[in-house]
Each structure stands twice: as C-alpha cells, then as structure tokens.
Design a protein around this motif. Structure first.
Motif, PDB file in Angstrom:
ATOM      1  N   GLY A 169       0.789  -1.233   0.000  1.00 59.13           N
ATOM      2  CA  GLY A 169       0.000   0.000   0.000  1.00 59.13           C
ATOM      3  C   GLY A 169       0.815   1.275   0.000  1.00 59.13           C
ATOM      4  N   LEU A 170       2.057   1.214  -0.479  1.00 58.01           N
ATOM      5  CA  LEU A 170       2.922   2.404  -0.498  1.00 58.01           C
ATOM      6  C   LEU A 170       2.333   3.526  -1.351  1.00 58.01           C
ATOM      7  N   ILE A 171       1.492   3.158  -2.312  1.00 59.17           N
ATOM      8  CA  ILE A 171       0.882   4.171  -3.182  1.00 59.17           C
ATOM      9  C   ILE A 171       0.035   5.152  -2.378  1.00 59.17           C
ATOM     10  N   PHE A 172      -0.571   4.704  -1.269  1.00 58.12           N
ATOM     11  CA  PHE A 172      -1.405   5.601  -0.465  1.00 58.12           C
ATOM     12  C   PHE A 172      -0.556   6.646   0.258  1.00 58.12           C
ATOM     13  N   GLU A 173       0.648   6.257   0.659  1.00 54.41           N
ATOM     14  CA  GLU A 173       1.560   7.238   1.262  1.00 54.41           C
ATOM     15  C   GLU A 173       1.938   8.308   0.235  1.00 54.41           C
ATOM     16  N   ALA A 174       2.198   7.877  -0.994  1.00 58.02           N
ATOM     17  CA  ALA A 174       2.558   8.831  -2.047  1.00 58.02           C
ATOM     18  C   ALA A 174       1.403   9.773  -2.366  1.00 58.02           C
TER      19      ALA A 174
ATOM     20  N   ARG B  17      -6.282   3.903   5.704  1.00 53.00           N
ATOM     21  CA  ARG B  17      -6.941   4.744   6.707  1.00 53.00           C
ATOM     22  C   ARG B  17      -5.952   5.688   7.378  1.00 53.00           C
ATOM     23  N   ILE B  18      -4.804   5.163   7.729  1.00 53.90           N
ATOM     24  CA  ILE B  18      -3.787   5.986   8.410  1.00 53.90           C
ATOM     25  C   ILE B  18      -3.369   7.164   7.526  1.00 53.90           C
ATOM     26  N   CYS B  19      -3.223   6.886   6.249  1.00 58.96           N
ATOM     27  CA  CYS B  19      -2.726   7.914   5.321  1.00 58.96           C
ATOM     28  C   CYS B  19      -3.799   8.926   4.916  1.00 58.96           C
ATOM     29  N   LEU B  20      -5.046   8.477   4.790  1.00 55.12           N
ATOM     30  CA  LEU B  20      -6.020   9.299   4.077  1.00 55.12           C
ATOM     31  C   LEU B  20      -7.305   9.641   4.826  1.00 55.12           C
ATOM     32  N   LEU B  21      -7.670   8.890   5.869  1.00 50.83           N
ATOM     33  CA  LEU B  21      -8.971   9.117   6.497  1.00 50.83           C
ATOM     34  C   LEU B  21      -9.130  10.547   7.001  1.00 50.83           C
ATOM     35  N   LYS B  22      -8.217  11.006   7.806  1.00 54.23           N
ATOM     36  CA  LYS B  22      -8.331  12.349   8.394  1.00 54.23           C
ATOM     37  C   LYS B  22      -8.355  13.422   7.312  1.00 54.23           C
ATOM     38  N   ARG B  23      -7.539  13.227   6.282  1.00 56.96           N
ATOM     39  CA  ARG B  23      -7.477  14.212   5.200  1.00 56.96           C
ATOM     40  C   ARG B  23      -8.802  14.282   4.441  1.00 56.96           C
ATOM     41  N   PHE B  24      -9.413  13.132   4.203  1.00 54.75           N
ATOM     42  CA  PHE B  24     -10.667  13.127   3.461  1.00 54.75           C
ATOM     43  C   PHE B  24     -11.833  13.658   4.303  1.00 54.75           C
ATOM     44  N   VAL B  25     -11.797  13.463   5.607  1.00 58.35           N
ATOM     45  CA  VAL B  25     -12.805  14.083   6.471  1.00 58.35           C
ATOM     46  C   VAL B  25     -12.720  15.601   6.362  1.00 58.35           C
ATOM     47  N   SER B  26     -11.490  16.111   6.382  1.00 56.47           N
ATOM     48  CA  SER B  26     -11.275  17.559   6.258  1.00 56.47           C
ATOM     49  C   SER B  26     -11.785  18.092   4.919  1.00 56.47           C
ATOM     50  N   ILE B  27     -11.499  17.358   3.845  1.00 56.32           N
ATOM     51  CA  ILE B  27     -11.962  17.785   2.516  1.00 56.32           C
ATOM     52  C   ILE B  27     -13.477  17.768   2.457  1.00 56.32           C
ATOM     53  N   PHE B  28     -14.091  16.714   3.006  1.00 52.29           N
ATOM     54  CA  PHE B  28     -15.549  16.591   2.966  1.00 52.29           C
ATOM     55  C   PHE B  28     -16.217  17.733   3.728  1.00 52.29           C
ATOM     56  N   LYS B  29     -15.644  18.117   4.859  1.00 54.44           N
ATOM     57  CA  LYS B  29     -16.229  19.184   5.668  1.00 54.44           C
ATOM     58  C   LYS B  29     -16.071  20.551   5.006  1.00 54.44           C
ATOM     59  N   SER B  30     -14.933  20.789   4.348  1.00 51.74           N
ATOM     60  CA  SER B  30     -14.622  22.134   3.856  1.00 51.74           C
ATOM     61  C   SER B  30     -14.952  22.359   2.383  1.00 51.74           C
ATOM     62  N   ALA B  31     -15.187  21.292   1.618  1.00 52.21           N
ATOM     63  CA  ALA B  31     -15.382  21.435   0.165  1.00 52.21           C
ATOM     64  C   ALA B  31     -16.617  22.278  -0.137  1.00 52.21           C
ATOM     65  N   LYS B  32     -16.441  23.263  -1.027  1.00 55.52           N
ATOM     66  CA  LYS B  32     -17.561  24.089  -1.477  1.00 55.52           C
ATOM     67  C   LYS B  32     -18.206  23.503  -2.730  1.00 55.52           C
ATOM     68  N   ASP B  33     -17.405  22.840  -3.547  1.00 53.62           N
ATOM     69  CA  ASP B  33     -17.896  22.266  -4.792  1.00 53.62           C
ATOM     70  C   ASP B  33     -18.644  20.966  -4.501  1.00 53.62           C
TER      71      ASP B  33
END
Length: 928
Positions: A504-509, A549-565
């Motif tokens: 799963g190294l691609i998720f870190e990238a 999950r470690i790499c992306l969960l928190k980031r995607f929660v932030s995007i979902f909350k803040s996205a205007k589009d």
C-alpha cells in the motif's frame, strides 16, 4: 528589371535598380506598397501624400478609388533584401563564361538538368564565389528554370563540397531562405522541390533563425504543408522543425498523410537530418496529445470553422488507432535521439486512450509484441535514464504493457514502473514531475472519453449516485456490455497491482500529493486516491485497508467538511464510504461521524452512498441525538395579521398565509449567522379578503396556489424578484386544505364531502357522506381523513373509493377524528384523536395493511415528514420529533407557552423546518 539587376551585379555596379527606389523619397524601399494604378511607393511617403488631401497617384495622376493602403509588396521586398545581401565588391564577380549554365527558355515543361550541371571539383573545394553566384541566381532571377537549376547546384555543393560551415552561413540568411520559399511556391519539378526541402531541413535543423524566417509568414508554412499533402513526403521533416500550431494541423487535416509516411519503407526516402517516419510519428503524437485541450484550440479558430475543427480533433485519435501500423514506429525508435524517443513514447501512450477498452488492449498487445526488439526492455532502459518529468509517462506505458501478463506474478518491469511513479509522486521539489505522475495515475484507471480525456472523475460521481450521465460519455451500441466488462476487468487488475505494491505504499505517495501547494496536483491525487480507496471494496482482502486509513482518512474528512464544490464533496464522501466495510474502519470513522453527518444529509436523497453511511452511523443506537440537532434560527411576530394558518416552502422562499387574508413571502436560508439572517420579509400581499387557509406549490413548476375563506383560489407566478397574481377562480365555497395536481384542484368545503374543480370550470363533489378533516393527493389518488375517524382512498381517474380505516359508530363519535394525514414513500401516515387519546398509525398504501400503531401523549394538529424524522405539531404548543425508521421519540421542542402549532413545512433540502402558530408567529428551526 531582373535582367538589369543581374547585369549590374555581374559587372560590379552597385547603383540600385530604379524599381528598387521610391519615386517620392528617392530612397531604396523599406516598406513598398503597390497602388491600384500599378505604381509602387514607400508606405510612409504615400500615406503622407494622401493625408495632405491628395487623392491621385503622384506619377499617373489617376484618381485613387481606395485610399486604404494595401499590404506590403513582399515579392519586391524580398528582391531588395536579396540585392542588399548579395551585392559583392567588383572582384568577387570575376569569373569565366563557362561557369554559367545555359538555361533553355522553354516554359515550365520537364527539363533534364543533369546535362547542364557541370561543377568543377576544384571549384567546389576552394572557390566559394561559385556558390555565391548560384545563390544570386536563386534569389534574383525571374526565370524560374534558372532559379530551379540554382537549387540543384546548391544541393550538389552541400552534398559534395565538404564545406558545410561556409555553406550553412550563406544559406541561413533570410533572402536565401525566402528564395527557397519562392521555389516551393512556383516550381512543379519534383526533383527541385525535394532538393529545396532537403536544403531547408539541413540548414533549419542547425540554425533556429532559419525556422523563424520560415514561420514569420503563415502562407509559407501552409505551402509546405500543401506540398506534403500532395505527395512530397520529405516535407514532413521540415514541418516537424517548423512546429506549426495544432489548429493548423486540424485545418489542413494531415493525420491520414502522416500515417501514410509511417507505413512507407525506409528505402523510399533519401538520407536527411531526421527520418521522415520518425518525424511523422512525433507529429501524430502532438496531434493526439493536444486532443485534450479543446478550449485553447477552438479560441484560435474562426467561428465558422470551430465545429468542423472540433470534429476533426475528436476523430483524429480514433483514425490513427484504426489505421496505424505500429511496427514501423517501433523500428524507428532506436534511430532517433532521446527527446524524439520520448515523443514516440508519448504518441504510443496517447494512442491507448480510446473510449473502447478492448481496442486499447489490442493496441497494447501490438506495441508489446511487434518490432524487432523487446518493447518492454527498451522502455525499461529508457526509463532508467529519462528526465524526472518524463519518466512517469514511460512508467505508465510500461506498466500497462506488463498488465497484459498475469498481474499476480512478480515482474521486474512492473516493480520498476510503480516504484518510479511513487517516487515521482513524492518528489515535492519538482512540481512538474509530481504533476506528470498524477496525470499518469488518472489514465491507468482505463476509461476515456472519445477525445481521450480520463473519465475517472465522472465514473466516481456515477458510482456515488450523483452523475447520471456517465454512460452517455461511453461508446454506445451492442458492444456496450462487452466494453464495460473489459473496463471493469482492467480496472480491477490495475488497482490490484497498484495497492498491493509494497503493502500500500501508493497511499503514502498520494497523501504526499494531497499536501501539495499546487491545486492541480492536489486535485488529481484526490481523484486517484478516491478511485483506489473505492476499489479496495471490490478487491479481495489484502491487509491494505489499515495503511489507507492511516494515510487518508483524516485528510478526506477535512476535505468533505470544507469542500464548497458539490462534486468534490461527493467524491470525498465516496472515499469515506470505503472505510465502513470492515469493523476497524467503522471504529475509526465513527470518531468523525458528528463532523460528517450534516454533509451526508445533503446527499441522502440523491445518493445511496450517503444513505448507507447514515444508516451505519445510526445502527445500534436508540437515540440519534449525537447526530442530529434542532435549533431555533429565527422567529417573526406577525400577530398583527392574526393567526398563521398555512405555510409552504419553495427553493429559498417561504410563504405564510394569515387569518386576515395576508400572504407574506420570506427568504429562508440555513446559515450560521444567527437569528435575523435566516428569515427576511421580501413581499407582503393582501388580495384575499378573508383567511388564507391553504398554500401549495406543486413540484412541477414555479406556481403558488392559495385557498381562502373568501371562496376563491388564486394562482401566483413565482419570480426571482417577486410574486404576482395571474388568475383568480371563484369556487363559491370556503377553501380548506387545498391540493393541486395537473389540471384539478381538490379542497375541503364548509360542508360535507370533497370538492374537485377543474380549471375549465367543471366541479364535482366526492365522498359526500363524510365530513372530511384532512387530505393528501399522490399520483392521482386522493386520501381523505374524516371526522368519524375513517380514511378513504379515492382513485380520481375512475372514481373508485376504497376504505383504509373504518369510521366510528359510537355515540361520542365527534371525539374520534383523523386530524392529519400524509402519504410518503408508499406509506400512509395518520394521527387520529379519540376520547382515549391520540393514536398514530401507518398503513401500506398499496395493500392497506396496518404497518404500525403507537399512542401519543398530545393531540396532533399538524404533521411534517422528512427522510429521517416525523414532526408532530401539538395542541399544547410543543413540537415532538420522532425517528421515522424506528418510530421512537427523539425530543420535544417548546414552541410557545400559550400557542398551538397550526401548520408546518420543510424546505427542499430538509434543512429548515418552518412553523406557524396560533399566536401569529413564524418560526424557523434548523436541522443539522
């Protein structure tokens, strides 16, 4: 004139020919313009003559009918430039009579020049003057055959004289280049044309100033392309050097001719600075590579040509893929330099961006298996030495070729390709490299539009249930199912090798890419990460979910909350949904459920993904108070207009009807700015003379209907700015509980039964034996709740009446009645009062089977139903909120101490609940 010029040059005279001199200024022309009278003048001089009020030709005195000066006389200007460039000192032109070549004056018929070309080897080796004279013939002779012969002699000099440096300097001068161009315009001799193209290619490949001279005039480029299209295939090398715009390619429609060159044999071309086949491949690559940038090209086109050029652009990639023989392309790969090799790789990469997955696979097999050398090995070697920003494209093609084999087996090509993509994606020091890697990842999903654009984003929106038009971008026809099956198989294989690489190294990238300051890199990594997260739910368990999950969960929660589009928010939602398919994922995402639940509710009507996530969040919990909140946002006192009897919502407008006949229009938006920002009165109308009991806006249009005790129904047009009355219908009855559908209006009159009026004036009374308290109208079926506690279903088309609940025959039947009735998602909801209390019942609307029945503590006067809740407006002044699915009470909201809730309505998004009370207040509650 030209004979004079030649004699002056050969005799050593330097006085300019009279035709080179302006008769006004007596100076050599700089910008000559030829008037309609045939006389030529310096532009500034003749313009000044005209500006002084002179409207005749200075020499002929003829009247000038057109005072707008014409374009520059470029032919004369080139002759003057040649004369200036090549007029030597006297001793430079001493030569023997035998050095000149006899040119027969026989017109333009084919002529054998070989017997006249006598070039003394000693002269070639040592005497540059001979070449100067020949160049003079090219640039100044008005005799075409003499100029053509000069071209052939110059070619012989180039091939045999061993003095390329000196010749290069002479041939690179603009007058000489222009002389060659004149030959291209005027000659019909194939040998001469080939020699001219050869010389221009040789000097142009060594001197960029030559290319600048050629591209200065559009017609020169168009002439070269015209010759190429008419069979002078060597000209493709010159076209490659000129690098014309993509719009020029489309206008000239070159793709088929470029394919013809690629398919020719090597021995059909003479040796040039570049292989014509390689030049054709690179030009084809440029055509289809630029296929994705429609806007920039179309802006440069005239309006009448835009559609035709767009059509050609869309067809080009598919035409090339249909007709191209790739073996010659692969064979010329090793014959060109590194940059040209990369351009060939770009061509092949673009060629497998067709909207037919099976065809893409066929082309990949051809690339892999044809050619004299191993394509995959060649690509691997090239990848190891390529520039960083080029390597992702090479790695992408190599990975696609490798995927034709068994993806579960180890492969050095695959390992090298994916390693390279990951390293490039993590290379934050080089945004161009990161972007190239992000672009490549998007293409690996394997779905493309007709013009070669990746469809990952559209596909993800369709998978989330938002984009209903995704399939219209795919190829239609009988093979649709086959194509989609092939696309799904490819997508799974590609996702498997990417996520399985190095656990799963691609998720870190991708997480690194999401941190980029460059919006384009961030967006492409966002889309690719969502695709791979979603694919994890379709692949066998590989133990990759935790690292994702470690790499992306928190980031995607932030995007979902803040996205205007809306689309970005939808894609982020789809990514988050991938974490609810295993217990550990549910545990981790539940931490953020309060942050994301509000956003999920925005999509609950349109997306099954949002519905499923909300369902997971609420499972196992009797109370959803931690997910839902009801807060009073605004309240307006309208007691001066009496009781609030009716409420309805439409888009961002709220309509309220009052007992004094007033209708008020408010703007309503659920904001976080506090009270006063949600509810703002924009219009107040008083055309009804008595109480407005009913307000309704059918789903089909922007029309408001109002019913009143003044015995009228009014039809209002809803505009952005205001609302105005269009029609008034006198129905001669008090109007209560007005419902409108198609061309009929149904309402409860003052007496028994239900009145059904059509807009053409017809009227009839239904259910005349019942005193009706409430109505609901759904899909041509009218449901009535009556004073005797009975409920009927009336089919308006046939008039058939079916009993849902029988009425009471008790002596105190007046105490048993149906107060409110609604039909929602195939269920009939009714609140009934009796001397024993209030009962709330639910029936199946198709079978009339009782689904559920519960007791309520308060008498219900009005009801509203959302996808999540049932709201009961009670006689006691409270608003009870019940979970619709579990039918449990969530909370009770106090509306007022001395008021009753008389009417309620939800806005379209179910974010606002608007309430009208008996003490004349309009309240807005936010649902969050």
């Amino acid at each position: 004139m030209m004979e004079d010029t030649e004699s002056q040059i050969s005799s050593g005279k330097h006085t300019p020919p009279k035709d080179f001199v302006c008769p006004i200024t007596t100076l050599i022309f700089d910008d000559p313009v030829t008037l309609e009278t045939g006389q030529t003048y310096e532009r500034k001089a003749i313009q000044e003559w005209i500006d002084r009020g002179n409207y005749t030709c200075p020499i002929t005195h003829q009247k000038l009918h057109n005072l707008q000066l014409p374009k520059t006389n470029y032919v004369l200007k080139r002759l003057i430039a040649s004369w200036k460039e090549l007029t030597p000192s006297n001793d430079q032109f001493e030569h023997q009579e035998t050095d000149y070549v006899h040119v027969p004056q026989t017109g333009h018929e084919s002529y054998d020049y070989s017997r006249d070309i006598v070039v003394n080897q000693a002269t070639i080796d040592g005497n540059i003057n001979e070449l100067r004279l020949v160049i003079t013939d090219l640039c100044t002779s008005q005799v075409l055959k003499k100029a053509e012969l000069a071209v052939l002699k110059i070619e012989r000099f180039w091939q045999e004289a061993k003095m390329e440096g000196e010749i290069q300097n002479l041939l690179s001068k603009p007058p000489v280049v222009n002389g060659f161009v004149e030959i291209l315009f005027n000659s019909v001799d194939t040998r001469v044309l080939k020699a001219t193209v050869f010389l221009l290619c040789e000097v142009g490949s060594r001197d960029n100033d030559v290319i600048s001279t050629l591209t200065r005039v559009d017609s020169d480029v168009e002439c070269i392309i015209f010759l190429f299209k008419n069979g002078l295939f060597e000209a493709v090398v010159l076209i490659y050097l000129l690098r014309p715009s993509i719009s020029t390619f489309l206008q000239m429609d070159m793709a088929n001719k470029l394919l013809t060159v690629v398919q020719k044999r090597e021995d059909e071309f003479s040796k040039m600075c570049m292989n014509p086949k390689a030049a054709s491949v690179i030009l084809l690559a440029q055509v289809i590579e630029n296929d994705n940038d429609n806007g920039a090209v179309l802006e440069s086109c005239s309006h009448e040509n835009t559609f035709e050029m767009y059509t050609r652009r869309r067809k080009c990639r598919n035409v090339i893929a249909d007709k191209a023989e790739l073996a010659p392309v692969l064979e010329c790969f090793l014959e060109v330099n590194d940059q040209e090799q990369f351009e060939i790789i770009q061509f092949l990469s673009e060629l497998v961006k067709l909207n037919r997955r099976t065809f893409n696979n066929q082309i990949l097999h051809i690339i892999k298996d044809e050619g004299a050398y191993s394509t995959m090995h060649t690509l691997l070697v090239h990848l190891q030495t390529a520039h960083a920003d080029q390597s992702p494209i090479i790695a992408g093609l190599l990975l696609q070729l490798d995927l034709l084999l068994e993806p579960r087996k180890m492969s050095v090509y695959r390992e090298e390709a994916i390693d390279n993509l990951i390293l490039c994606l993590q290379n934050s020091d080089s945004p161009s490299t990161q972007l190239a890697a992000a672009d490549t990842l998007l293409t690996l999903q394997g779905r493309f539009s007709y013009s070669g654009k990746p469809l990952v984003r559209k596909f993800l929106l369709q998978r989330a249930g938002i984009d209903k038009h995704y399939r219209t971008t795919m190829r239609s026809g009988d093979d649709q199912e086959t194509m989609e099956k092939a696309a799904q198989e490819w997508e799974k294989k590609m996702a498997f090798v990417l996520v399985n690489h190095e656990a799963g190294l691609i998720f870190e990238a991708l997480a690194e890419g999401l941190k980029s300051r460059h919006a384009e890199i961030c967006m492409e990594c966002f889309v690719s990460a969502t695709w791979l997260l979603d694919m994890l739910t379709h692949l066998p368990e590989m133990g990759i979910q935790e690292i994702a999950r470690i790499c992306l969960l928190k980031r995607f929660v932030s995007i979902f909350k803040s996205a205007k589009d809306t689309e970005d928010k939808t894609i982020a939602m789809l990514a988050l949904s991938s974490f609810i398919h295993d217990p550990d994922g549910i545990r981790d995402i539940t931490i953020y459920k309060k942050d994301i639940s509000k956003g999920l509710r925005e999509f609950k009507k349109s997306s099954t993904v949002a519905f499923e996530m909300l369902k997971v969040f609420s499972e196992g919990s009797e109370s959803s108070i931690e997910l839902w909140n009801h807060k009073e946002l605004a309240q307006e006192d309208c007691s001066i207009n009496g009781v609030v009897l009716s409420i309805t919502c439409h888009k961002d407008k709220i309509f309220s009807g009052h007992s004094d006949g007033t209708i008020k229009i408010w703007t309503g938006k659920n904001t976080s700015k506090g009270k006063g920002s949600v509810l703002r009165l924009t219009q107040e109308i008083r055309e009804h003379t008595k109480a407005v009991t009913s307000l309704t806006v059918p789903p089909s249009g922007n029309t408001l209907y109002s019913g009143s005790h003044d015995k009228t129904i009014r039809v209002w047009s809803i505009n952005k700015e205001d609302v105005y009355c269009e029609e008034v219908y006198d129905v001669k009855e008090h109007v209560n509980n007005l419902l409108v559908a198609n061309n009929i209006a149904c309402f409860i009159p003052q007496g028994a039964g239900i009145k059904v009026n059509s807009w053409n004036g017809e009227s009839k009374l239904l259910n005349p034996s019942k005193v009706v308290k409430c109505l609901a109208l759904v899909n041509g079926r009218l449901y009535s709740g009556c004073l005797d506690n009975s409920i009927q279903d009336i089919d308006l088309s046939s008039g058939t009446l079916t009993s849902v609940q029988s009425g009471s025959r008790k002596l105190l039947a007046k105490g048993n009645r149906v107060n409110v009735l609604q039909v929602h998602d195939g269920l009939i909801y009714a609140a009934c009062s009796s001397i024993e209390g209030t009962a709330f019942k639910i029936w199946d609307a198709s079978t009339y089977d009782l689904v559920q029945s519960i007791s309520l503590t308060s008498e219900v006067r009005t009801m509203a139903i959302s996808s999540e809740f049932i709201y009961f407006g009670c006689k006691t002044g409270t608003l009870e909120v019940w979970c619709r699915n579990k039918l449990v009470k969530k909370e009770a909201l106090q509306i007022g101490s001395n008021s009753k809730v008389l009417c309620m309505a939800l806005d379209d998004n179910e974010d606002l609940l608007v309430i009208g009370t008996s003490d004349g207040k309009v309240q807005v509650w936010g649902v969050s």
